[in-house]
Every structure is written in structure tokens, then in C-alpha cells.
Design an enzyme around this catalytic site. Sequence first.
Site, PDB file in Angstrom:
ATOM      1  N   ASP A 143      -3.788   2.651  -5.273  1.00 17.22           N
ATOM      2  CA  ASP A 143      -2.639   2.608  -4.319  1.00 17.22           C
ATOM      3  C   ASP A 143      -2.335   1.189  -3.575  1.00 17.22           C
ATOM      4  O   ASP A 143      -1.663   1.222  -2.627  1.00 17.22           O
ATOM      5  CB  ASP A 143      -2.445   3.829  -3.551  1.00 17.22           C
ATOM      6  CG  ASP A 143      -3.554   4.014  -2.436  1.00 17.22           C
ATOM      7  OD1 ASP A 143      -4.614   3.177  -2.640  1.00 17.22           O
ATOM      8  OD2 ASP A 143      -3.471   4.807  -1.780  1.00 17.22           O
ATOM      9  N   GLU A 144      -3.168   0.171  -4.039  1.00 14.95           N
ATOM     10  CA  GLU A 144      -3.193  -1.013  -3.172  1.00 14.95           C
ATOM     11  C   GLU A 144      -3.039  -2.221  -3.947  1.00 14.95           C
ATOM     12  O   GLU A 144      -3.587  -2.275  -5.192  1.00 14.95           O
ATOM     13  CB  GLU A 144      -4.419  -1.078  -2.614  1.00 14.95           C
ATOM     14  CG  GLU A 144      -4.269  -0.810  -0.987  1.00 14.95           C
ATOM     15  CD  GLU A 144      -5.756  -1.198  -0.512  1.00 14.95           C
ATOM     16  OE1 GLU A 144      -5.964  -2.214   0.043  1.00 14.95           O
ATOM     17  OE2 GLU A 144      -6.764  -0.338  -0.595  1.00 14.95           O
TER      18      GLU A 144
ATOM     19  N   ASP B 285       0.711  -1.229  -0.088  1.00 17.33           N
ATOM     20  CA  ASP B 285      -0.236  -0.123  -0.110  1.00 17.33           C
ATOM     21  C   ASP B 285       0.953   1.093  -0.009  1.00 17.33           C
ATOM     22  O   ASP B 285       1.903   1.394   0.805  1.00 17.33           O
ATOM     23  CB  ASP B 285      -0.838   0.042   1.262  1.00 17.33           C
ATOM     24  CG  ASP B 285      -2.066   1.106   1.152  1.00 17.33           C
ATOM     25  OD1 ASP B 285      -3.025   0.548   1.412  1.00 17.33           O
ATOM     26  OD2 ASP B 285      -1.723   2.184   0.675  1.00 17.33           O
TER      27      ASP B 285
END
Lengths: 374, 388
Positions: B104-105, B10
Site C-alpha cells: 500500500d505504499e 500511502d
Amino acid sequence: MKFVVSSSVLLKQLSTVNGVIANNPIVPILENFLFQIDQTQLTVTASDLQTVMITTLAVESSDTGAIAIPARLLLDTLRGLPDQPITFKVDRDTFGTEIITENGRYKLSGENPIDFPKVPQVTKSLSVQISADILGAAIANTIFAVSNDDLRPAMTGVYVQLSPEYTNFVATDGHRLIRYKRSDVKSEYDSTMIIPRKALNLLKSSLPSDDTTVTSDFSSSNAFFSFNNIRMICRLIDERFPDYENAIPQNNPNVLTINRSEFLGSLKRISIYSNKTTHQIRLKLAKNDLVISAEDLDYSNEANERLMCDYDGDEMEIGFNAKFMVEMLSNLTSNMISLEMSQPNRAGLIIPADKKADEDILMLVMPVMLNTYA
Amino acid sequence: MNDKAIVHMDLDSFFVGVEQLRDSQLVGKPVIIGGQSDRGVVSACSYEARKFGVRSAMPMKLARQLCPDAIVLRGDYDAYSSYSKMVTDIITENAPVVEKASIDEFYLDMTGMERFFGTWKFATELRQKVIKETGLSISMGLSINKTVSKVATNEIKPAGQLFIETGNERNFLAPLTVSKIPLIGNVTSQTLRNMGVTHVGTLSQMPLKLLEKTFGKIGKTLWERANGIDFSPVIPFHEQKGMSKEMTFQQDTTDVNLLNNLFISMTEQLCYDLRKSGHCTGCISVKVRYSNFDTHTKQLNIPITSADHVLIKASLDLFQKLYDRRLLIRLIGIRFTKLVRALEQLNLFDNSTKVVPLYDAMDRIRDKYGSDAIGRAVRIDKKNKRIS
């Protein structure tokens, strides 16, 4: 009121008309068959208010009268019974109905026959005699292109154009169109109507496949069909059918002539590799050269085939829904077909090369817009 | 060895991280990204801003009160997606199975890798590679399943990495508060608190039956998660589920004309995006939020299409059916779902043979001169004589 009837004969007749009965009818009485006894004749009526089917059969009785009997219950009972004469006993006051068989007694509660909707009568109408196999072919050739879109009711039936010279049966869903023309079906004067899909499907499954004459009467709001011991009445769709004649492109200089079953086989194989919901494929045409291709970008599947053909016209690339093409080609019997086109954003016409006498089929399919840039 | 090895990665305050890369003066300062006006919301904030109590999804007005000196940026979403793509490329190039869970993961399935590299060593090197090549800060967790890995990442953030050894999952989760479990939101944690359950350890010891009775189907999942059980696989490919556009007004409105024009404008823009991505939609939904935050949506299934005129008509029809209470509206939105990769099927009886090539031509103009270069006349802002 009492009558005796053969269980298998009754089951056969009931199964024929049962298709009319809707799953969840607007009025509960329509979950019933209407039984009308007139001495030795039993008339069974099933209705969904739009379509009515009536059949008659011989019974042993000395009574006259009527009763509405729950369709599902009766059919399930008959299906479970071995073939035998069965006796119906109806109590005219309570509408209680008792079925007496060799196996036992079954009691079910009927409904008041007065509540059953009246069947429309033939009034001032146009009468046409059609042979059952021709009517069956006309339905089979058009019904698959009828629209399911209830927002466009005019397209949810087959448009019939009667005239003294010929009769057209037309079906479309906006993406494709079938015109099935019979020069051996004629009427006294011009008339047009839209017959709903459900009625035609029922008709198709109950029509005999021989040349039994089907008497068809058309009034302004209803169509009446009768053959053998079956009568069917359906309400016509009271809408304006789209102006399909102007939608058929006249000038189609690009003509592909190809073996139907080879083309069909190739389309079926290629469409396996197309997107599962849209079935979009692409035809790339050059002089006597056809490449069919498809891709499913989501799964990185792709396929292409090159086919022997006879193509005369401009080089072009045109996209189609393969499902439409497959359905149309499967319905034809001709060995060779031609696909006539003008531009990649105009309709393509599928026309069988060898025609049967009195029969003329025209199938039209709209392309999908290929991205010219991207 | 049937245990899996799942890594969760992340990016730390990703949007802010990108802004800081682009402007080094922002490093170490409280930065908030979100709508500029008082009615906007915080979409991301730096760790410095978080110290003041600023959280994402918080109204901007409140965020400003909490941290008056914060630097507020509008955000450049194109830049974020291009940075996100850089990270995705690095990860997919190196890991066998990757699921991009959001911008973003990432989840990585490294099962079987231990035979060659040692999963932890490999993951550590991959994390270093991302940091070195993009300059962004990223955290990660490694365990036997997605839930535990994600919780591990959240615990070690920012700029950390944590390895939960096999068999140690429950011990790791037990002391945490229940809201740390990804599945548990505000409502569920409130219900649990009312039941006297505050920690995952307590939740894991509760009878399964009781949870099922209280929470329905989800109860079993809750119990499993609390015990560190999660069999959900890492799915390498995520289909885009929908496309949407929303708009919050500066001032609540009941002006139906304005609303209709906005629907036309938003649908037109969304149609362009739809066609650009090569999709058609089979379901359109319209959302209206009233000034009292009552939110209503209505949807309609349609034959798949990407044509402006069909979708604009559908959105206006839906809005007309939905908006029947003359209440002030705060927000409107349109969403296309059931996306399928498809080209436009032409129709015999509307003028699609003419209109669809027109859309094609308009799209080309937009590709070249920007999405505002051409559009329907209702979109013209009379004051500025520009398409808004």
C-alpha cells in the site's frame, strides 16, 4: 647441515609442488616444504594429507638430513631474488635456517622434519604406462564437468575405468556427464577408481605436453604418478561412482547435426540474453530448422537466432543450460557435431562427427524442464 | 535545479479500506483485521479502532480487551492484492518512475515534471484520480527525498496531502519525535531517549562522530535523515526477495511427528507457489519460535531448484538440526530466498525426469481445482478426510 643451490632452479621446482599446499591446513606442519638432503640430491615434498607432490633436484652438499621450511616465506624470498647460487645453513637442534645470498642473509625458523606426515608407499598395485599428452587430454576433457558438491563426494573426482581393451575417464556433476574413452590406454586387468579433482588439476598443470611416459600405479587406496623428476601420490575417493552407464539413453531418434563453431557462437550470443544465474536457453527444432532463444523476464531482455542445420526427427522444444553447452562444445575440436535427443525431459548426447584415432568422446547434458502449460 | 521531486503515496488503513468498500456497513466503525483466535495478531485496524489504542502487530487478545466492540475480520488477502494492483496500475500509468515499496505504499520520482505540469498540481490530480477510480482513501507527501516525503505522508494521514517546500525540510522535521523517522524503531528510539534525545531537531544537532560511535555505520544515516538528507533513489523494480510461510499453533507443541508433517505440508505449498511464479530457490531457511519467544533460524544454500522432494528433505534436515531442545514450540516457518527466475534443471541420477513432470501435472490440477486438491498423503487431516 649445509647445501648450495641455484635460486632459479629451486624456485621452479618449488612452484611446481606448491599447488598442493592448502591455504589453511589441518596440521600447521603442512604449511612447510619438507627438504631432504642426500649428498647431492635434494628432495622436496609438499602435502595436504590427500595429495603429496615430490620433486628432486641437484644441489651441492656433503651432508644428509632433513628440515621443514615455511613454504610461503621461502617462495616469497626466492621470487624476489635475482638468479644466483644460494646457501642454506640448517641448525639441526633448533631447526633455524639461514639463507645466504649475494644480497644478504635471511633467517627463518624451520620445523622438525619428523612431524611431517609419512608419504604412502606403493604396495601391491596395478601399473599402467600413459603418455603425458594423452593423460593431459583425458584430464582436460573431463575435469570441467566434475562436481563441486561436497555432499556428493563420489562426483568430486574423475572416475577411471581401466581394462585390457580400453580406458574410460568419466566425470559428472549430475547435470552433465563426459565419457572420454582411450583405446590406446590399457591395463592388465579391470580396475576402477575415483581420482580427486585437486590432484588432477595439479597433475594437469605440471604434466609436460610431449609424449613423456607417465608411470601410473594404482593401489586400493592411492594413485601414484611419476614422470621426469616429479612424483605425485593422491588418496583415491573411497565412494561408489553412480551407475552412469544406465543413465546414458540408448535410443535417441532425434538427431541434430550442426557446425560446432557456428552453434557455439550462437549459444554464446544468445546466453547473454538469458538469466544471468541460470543461463537457460531453449532450442526449437523442426525439419532442418533450429531456433535458439532466451529471455530474461526480470530485465525484459530476449534474443533468438535461426541456424542452418541438419535435423532429422520429431518437432520439439528442449531447454538447456547454455553454460554447460558452451563448456562442452568449447572442449571439442571436431568441425561438425551431432546432438542426439529422445524427449524434452531426457538427456541430450553431444558426439563429435569426426573422431580421432584411439579417442572416443561422449558428452551428455540434462535439459531443464520447460513448462508445457503456463 | 538539481533538487529532486519525490512523492510518497500511502493508502490509509488499506486492508480496512478494502473491507469497507466491500461492505459499507463497516464504514465509521472500529474494524480489526487479523487472526481470529486469541493467539493471532492485528494486521490492520480502522482509525476508529485506533482511538481505543489498537495498533497493528498487537496481540489480538489485547486488542479485544482495548476495544471489545470492534468488528474482527479474518481478511481476504487476495482481494487486497487485487486492489493494490488497481492502484499500482493507475499510478504507473501516469507517473514516470514508480517504486512499489509495499502493498500500500508508493514512491514516485517526479523530477523534471515541474517544467511541464507543476509537480504539486500533477501529484494532486493523480491522488484524486486514485480516490475516484478505486474509492480508496490515499495520502501523500511531496518533498525532495524519500524520507521527508514519507514522514510528511505519515503526519498528514488520513486522507491528506502535504508539500514540504525545498529548504524547509529541517524545519519540518525538527519538532517531531525521533520515532517518526522511518529508520528508527523501538530499540534505536529507546537508546536515543536514554541519551536525552527525543526530538529530531536535537538529533540533527548532535555531533556525527558521537552517533557513529553509538550506532556504528547506521549512525551516519541517522544523522543524515534527521537533517532531511536522503539520496536513496526511487527504484522502479523490486525483485521479490523471498517467499515464506509461517504457522502459529493454537497450543504449543513438542510433537515431532506433527511438526515434521507440517513442514512437509508447508514446503509443498510453498513449492507450488514458487513454481507458479516461475522461480527456483537457492537458499532455504527454517524458523522455530519456542514458547518463551526465543526464535531460532537456520539456513542452507542449495543448488537452485523448485522440486518438492529436494526442498522437503532440506527443510526436514534443517528442522532436525535446529530443534534439539525438547522445548514447547509456538511457531514454525519456512522461507525460500535467493529466488531466481528459472526452470527445473533435471538430474541424471535421481528420478527427476519422472518426478518433475509429476509436479507439473499436480500443479495443473491445483490450478484448476485449488491448491488443496492434491498433495502428499501426510497432509490429509484424518478427521475431515481433507487436505489441510
